[in-house]
Design an enzyme around this catalytic site. Sequence first.
Site, PDB file in Angstrom:
ATOM      1  N   TYR A 144      -5.708 -10.455  31.783  1.00 25.50           N
ATOM      2  CA  TYR A 144      -6.182  -9.177  32.340  1.00 25.50           C
ATOM      3  C   TYR A 144      -5.851  -9.027  33.820  1.00 25.50           C
ATOM      4  O   TYR A 144      -5.991  -7.951  34.386  1.00 25.50           O
ATOM      5  CB  TYR A 144      -7.692  -9.004  32.124  1.00 25.50           C
ATOM      6  N   LYS A 193      -6.027 -21.751  22.495  1.00 28.62           N
ATOM      7  CA  LYS A 193      -4.943 -21.659  21.502  1.00 28.62           C
ATOM      8  C   LYS A 193      -3.900 -22.700  21.903  1.00 28.62           C
ATOM      9  O   LYS A 193      -2.731 -22.396  22.170  1.00 28.62           O
ATOM     10  CB  LYS A 193      -4.392 -20.222  21.492  1.00 28.62           C
ATOM     11  N   ASP A 225      -8.603 -18.726  16.708  1.00 25.22           N
ATOM     12  CA  ASP A 225      -8.651 -18.076  15.393  1.00 25.22           C
ATOM     13  C   ASP A 225      -9.733 -18.703  14.530  1.00 25.22           C
ATOM     14  O   ASP A 225     -10.487 -18.013  13.839  1.00 25.22           O
ATOM     15  CB  ASP A 225      -7.270 -18.090  14.707  1.00 25.22           C
ATOM     16  N   ASP A 253     -17.639  -9.610  21.653  1.00 26.19           N
ATOM     17  CA  ASP A 253     -17.995  -8.447  20.823  1.00 26.19           C
ATOM     18  C   ASP A 253     -18.361  -8.889  19.407  1.00 26.19           C
ATOM     19  O   ASP A 253     -19.294  -8.361  18.802  1.00 26.19           O
ATOM     20  CB  ASP A 253     -16.829  -7.451  20.745  1.00 26.19           C
TER      21      ASP A 253
HETATM   22  C1  IPM Z   1     -15.956  -5.897  28.654  1.00 27.88           C
HETATM   23  C2  IPM Z   1     -15.097  -4.684  28.544  1.00 27.88           C
HETATM   24  C3  IPM Z   1     -14.094  -4.698  29.675  1.00 27.88           C
HETATM   25  C4  IPM Z   1     -13.300  -5.970  29.557  1.00 27.88           C
HETATM   26  C5  IPM Z   1     -13.170  -3.493  29.726  1.00 27.88           C
HETATM   27  C6  IPM Z   1     -13.958  -2.214  29.847  1.00 27.88           C
HETATM   28  C7  IPM Z   1     -12.136  -3.604  30.818  1.00 27.88           C
HETATM   29  O1  IPM Z   1     -14.488  -4.643  27.306  1.00 27.88           O
HETATM   30  O2  IPM Z   1     -16.666  -6.047  29.667  1.00 27.88           O
HETATM   31  O3  IPM Z   1     -15.926  -6.713  27.744  1.00 27.88           O
HETATM   32  O4  IPM Z   1     -12.430  -6.078  28.714  1.00 27.88           O
HETATM   33  O5  IPM Z   1     -13.579  -6.882  30.287  1.00 27.88           O
HETATM   34 MG    MG Z   2     -15.121  -6.141  25.963  1.00 28.63          MG
END
Ligand code: IPM
Ligand code: MG
Length: 358
Positions: A144, A193, A225, A253
């Site tokens: 990122y 990984k 995975d 998530d």
């Molecule tokens: C999170 C979100 C962020 C990330 C996005 C909004 C950039 O998905 O905090 O998990 O990927 O870090």
């Molecule tokens: Mg996120």
Amino acid sequence: MNIGVISGDGIGPEVVREAKKVLDACSEKYGFEINYTDIMMGGCSIDKYGVPLTDEAIEAAKKSDAVLMGSIGGNTATSPWYKLPADKRPEAGLLKIRKALNLFANLRPSVLYNELKDACPLRKETADKGFDMIIMRELTGGLYFGERYTKEINGVNTAVDTLTYSEEEIRRAAKKAFEIASKRRKKVTSVDKANVLDSSRLWRRITEEVARDYPDVTLEHMLVDNAAMQLVKDPAQFDVIFTENMFGDILSDEAAQITGSIGMLSSASLNDTKFGLYEPSGGSAPDIAGKNIANPIATILSAAMMLKFTFDMDDVASRIEDAVKQVLKEGYRTVDIMSEGMKQVSTGEMGSLIADRV
Ligand code: IPM
Ligand code: MG
């Protein structure tokens, strides 16, 4: 306490309002003083200043002891914010503040509450075992934050994202993961990984080095995975999951969803000082914004994490956590966690019920 407040977009302002309600109840009951400073970030800042995060906003955050945040962003298909170049969109503000404040350690607890077992989408036998883990996601490195570009190479459009980790970045994050595990069930599962990626092989090596300083903590390695699979198969096996930025984004998530609702999960983003940025794990949920139905519990629990990590007020933090459990036990539910025979309440009612019980 000087608390910066980023209400943000979507359901952000509604859930932050309830977290402040609970903090204010604590401040009255346990006798401490809070000064709030509003800080603009995300779509609301774009509308006002043309950028998702101004330098003044970063300065205000730096001056605070901690920042409490709601959520940022809108509907990526319909909002005009997403017609802007990528570095001007709401999410760019969040990435920028994480980097500017050096918030390299992101803690995302994932706990299955006894009262909410019915909302858990896993097999009953698995849900009955319960689980209580923390995902520690490295937050300022990796894919990122690497170099990225799209260009024509030999007449073909080609996009490049780079995944970079230095041993220093891995080491400081690994230390945090082990410190946290040493105060819990003393197990770190490092997720990578390493069968493919160089960055993962370095991750493994440095994590093993750090592990030697924490002899009472067990370290195991797991490929990402497989980790995705184990999370739905046997989540009880995890205590602290330690992983790089993108893997942590995805797995957190998943870990949220298996608790039944992302509306229950808090998070803390920390650096090497006592400062922290505290926000719910979920997003801005533009589809339900302004309806007073969003679940404020994740934000309220994030405020509890703030009292614990930044202000060392573990007792008051526990009062908030107990108040949340109490309200759930009494059968109050926002719509996302509603089940038969329970009492459905609004965002504001949920906040008040919890504030009354701290
Ligand atoms: C999170 C979100 C962020 C990330 C996005 C909004 C950039 O998905 O905090 O998990 O990927 O870090
Ligand atoms: Mg996120």
